[in-house]
Design a protein around this motif. Sequence first.
Motif, mmCIF file in Angstrom:
data_model
loop_
_atom_site.group_PDB
_atom_site.id
_atom_site.type_symbol
_atom_site.label_atom_id
_atom_site.label_comp_id
_atom_site.label_asym_id
_atom_site.label_seq_id
_atom_site.Cartn_x
_atom_site.Cartn_y
_atom_site.Cartn_z
ATOM 1 N N ARG A 1 0.827 -1.209 0.000
ATOM 2 C CA ARG A 1 0.000 0.000 0.000
ATOM 3 C C ARG A 1 0.861 1.259 0.000
ATOM 4 N NH1 ARG A 1 -3.419 -3.114 3.488
ATOM 5 N NH2 ARG A 1 -2.309 -2.284 5.315
ATOM 6 N N LYS A 2 1.962 1.252 0.754
ATOM 7 C CA LYS A 2 2.850 2.417 0.771
ATOM 8 C C LYS A 2 3.474 2.664 -0.589
ATOM 9 C CE LYS A 2 4.130 2.220 5.671
ATOM 10 N NZ LYS A 2 5.247 2.041 6.635
ATOM 11 N N LYS A 3 3.917 1.593 -1.260
ATOM 12 C CA LYS A 3 4.519 1.748 -2.577
ATOM 13 C C LYS A 3 3.500 2.267 -3.590
ATOM 14 C CE LYS A 3 8.107 -1.756 -2.016
ATOM 15 N NZ LYS A 3 8.646 -3.051 -2.504
ATOM 16 N N GLU A 4 2.269 1.794 -3.514
ATOM 17 C CA GLU A 4 1.242 2.281 -4.434
ATOM 18 C C GLU A 4 0.928 3.752 -4.190
ATOM 19 O OE1 GLU A 4 -2.057 -0.285 -3.919
ATOM 20 O OE2 GLU A 4 -1.200 -1.954 -5.095
ATOM 21 N N SER A 5 0.809 4.149 -2.924
ATOM 22 C CA SER A 5 0.536 5.570 -2.630
ATOM 23 C C SER A 5 1.712 6.463 -3.051
ATOM 24 C CB SER A 5 0.251 5.738 -1.140
ATOM 25 O OG SER A 5 1.370 5.328 -0.369
ATOM 26 N N GLU A 6 2.955 5.982 -2.864
ATOM 27 C CA GLU A 6 4.123 6.747 -3.274
ATOM 28 C C GLU A 6 4.170 6.900 -4.793
ATOM 29 O OE1 GLU A 6 7.612 8.949 -2.725
ATOM 30 O OE2 GLU A 6 6.080 8.248 -1.293
ATOM 31 N N ALA A 7 3.820 5.851 -5.504
ATOM 32 C CA ALA A 7 3.793 5.936 -6.967
ATOM 33 C C ALA A 7 2.722 6.917 -7.437
ATOM 34 C CB ALA A 7 3.564 4.550 -7.555
ATOM 35 N N LYS A 8 1.560 6.908 -6.794
ATOM 36 C CA LYS A 8 0.517 7.867 -7.151
ATOM 37 C C LYS A 8 0.961 9.300 -6.876
ATOM 38 C CE LYS A 8 -3.408 4.759 -6.461
ATOM 39 N NZ LYS A 8 -4.642 4.506 -5.659
ATOM 40 N N ARG A 9 1.655 9.503 -5.747
ATOM 41 C CA ARG A 9 2.109 10.853 -5.394
ATOM 42 C C ARG A 9 3.139 11.359 -6.398
ATOM 43 N NH1 ARG A 9 6.150 13.202 -2.849
ATOM 44 N NH2 ARG A 9 7.182 11.199 -2.478
ATOM 45 N N ARG A 10 3.987 10.460 -6.937
ATOM 46 C CA ARG A 10 4.983 10.869 -7.919
ATOM 47 C C ARG A 10 4.358 11.148 -9.278
ATOM 48 N NH1 ARG A 10 10.006 6.663 -6.767
ATOM 49 N NH2 ARG A 10 10.524 7.457 -4.654
ATOM 50 N N ARG A 11 3.315 10.428 -9.621
ATOM 51 C CA ARG A 11 2.669 10.649 -10.920
ATOM 52 C C ARG A 11 1.812 11.915 -10.940
ATOM 53 N NH1 ARG A 11 1.741 4.967 -10.719
ATOM 54 N NH2 ARG A 11 -0.409 5.375 -10.057
ATOM 55 N N ARG A 12 1.373 12.399 -9.779
ATOM 56 C CA ARG A 12 0.453 13.533 -9.744
ATOM 57 C C ARG A 12 1.069 14.817 -10.290
ATOM 58 N NH1 ARG A 12 -2.199 13.973 -4.122
ATOM 59 N NH2 ARG A 12 -2.783 11.869 -4.809
ATOM 60 N N PRO A 13 2.300 15.241 -9.918
ATOM 61 C CA PRO A 13 2.869 16.472 -10.523
ATOM 62 C C PRO A 13 3.039 16.369 -12.029
ATOM 63 C CG PRO A 13 4.066 15.856 -8.545
ATOM 64 C CD PRO A 13 3.167 14.715 -8.867
ATOM 65 N N GLN A 14 3.399 15.194 -12.523
ATOM 66 C CA GLN A 14 3.549 15.029 -13.964
ATOM 67 C C GLN A 14 2.213 15.192 -14.682
ATOM 68 O OE1 GLN A 14 5.420 11.264 -14.605
ATOM 69 N NE2 GLN A 14 7.302 11.797 -13.457
ATOM 70 N N ASP A 15 1.156 14.615 -14.088
ATOM 71 C CA ASP A 15 -0.166 14.763 -14.699
ATOM 72 C C ASP A 15 -0.627 16.215 -14.668
ATOM 73 O OD1 ASP A 15 -0.084 12.053 -15.055
ATOM 74 O OD2 ASP A 15 -1.329 11.588 -13.292
ATOM 75 N N ASP A 16 -0.306 16.921 -13.539
ATOM 76 C CA ASP A 16 -0.694 18.345 -13.457
ATOM 77 C C ASP A 16 0.058 19.180 -14.489
ATOM 78 O OD1 ASP A 16 -2.298 17.579 -11.408
ATOM 79 O OD2 ASP A 16 -0.920 18.226 -9.808
ATOM 80 N N ALA A 17 1.339 18.808 -14.698
ATOM 81 C CA ALA A 17 2.125 19.565 -15.676
ATOM 82 C C ALA A 17 1.621 19.329 -17.094
ATOM 83 C CB ALA A 17 3.603 19.199 -15.560
ATOM 84 N N ARG A 18 1.218 18.138 -17.384
ATOM 85 C CA ARG A 18 0.703 17.843 -18.722
ATOM 86 C C ARG A 18 -0.643 18.509 -18.959
ATOM 87 N NH1 ARG A 18 1.995 11.339 -18.922
ATOM 88 N NH2 ARG A 18 4.308 11.530 -18.949
ATOM 89 N N GLY A 19 -1.459 18.577 -17.902
ATOM 90 C CA GLY A 19 -2.796 19.125 -18.089
ATOM 91 C C GLY A 19 -2.871 20.638 -18.025
#
Length: 370
Positions: A339-357
Amino acid sequence: MAKTRRVSEEIVCAAIRKRKKRTHVPEADAPKAGEPRSFVIRRGKYAPMLKDLEKDLRQMMMPNTAKELKESRKNVLKDFVQVAGPLGVTHFLMLSATQRAGYLHVAKTPRGPTLTLRVLEYSLMRDVQSAQQRPRCPQTMWHGPPLVVLNNFTGSEHLKLAATTFQNLFPAINVATTKLSTCQRVLLLDHDRASGRIRLRQYSIVVQPSGVTKNLKALLGRRAVPDLGECKDVSEFLTRSGYGSESEGDDPDTTRVELAEDLGKGNQKARQSRIRLHEVGPRLEMELIKVQDGLCEGNVLFHAYIQKDPAEIAERKSKEDEREALRRQRRAEQEENVRKKESEAKRRRRPQDDARGAKRPRPEGRVPWG
């Protein structure tokens, strides 16, 4: 040219539609849904010496068993357990051997219990039939499950558990719907209370009409019409030499029954017929030495030679509880790490998605359509 091509296409289509009858499993032999199925396998270093016994046990468990099951030394018990669920296999019959004796393990999948029986003596099918003057083993007897007969499996709890396990190896019989033509063999399991041995025997059932002369039985049992060219009438054919005596024999009344349906060869409904049994093998002399509550593991519910006091049982129980608690703790830690690894991966993907959008700033002095 077009006609030749059309004819060749029709031949190919006919070949595709053609059904293989020899390699097709008959519907009568196919196991029904919900019926118990089994695997008969060999395990251990000295297991190859029991290869012939394995073949006979697979033949005995027909038709609800994998007769052509392939196994290798690389396979472990976990491999068979994983394929048992999708295939509907409910029981394992495992043969193993040491330098002193052979063993038969009867286990219920996937969580037990497991019976461990020591094979004291055994005789193969070919040995039993070679010792008989007139062996009888028709191939039609393997198309249906046997009738299981248990004797003297009462008293202690481990014997009752063994009786239930042996009964569940084969499908239950519905007296109202079962046809007499499918009842062609009997599997007998007899427990000797004095010696503690379990004897396994298998017989084929023979039904013959009662009150009919032996000559007439021989005539009814023939598949082809006999040659009566040299006889003046039928009586001469029945009374001439070579067809036995006219007497039926002194059979007890307990072997005579009234049939509920016609079976052919003179066995008619509501008439008396005689029941005879012919042994086909294999023979097994076994001794129940251990019962476990799991699949080849778990608590020992019964042991014939080792008796533990309550202190030893409590100590083993505490060790098993500690092992189970440690296993649950490790599993919880693994799930928490996932669960920690999944939440960490989501947290890392969020700035990239914000930058693309995010939209680029519009330069000043320009209209949107210019």
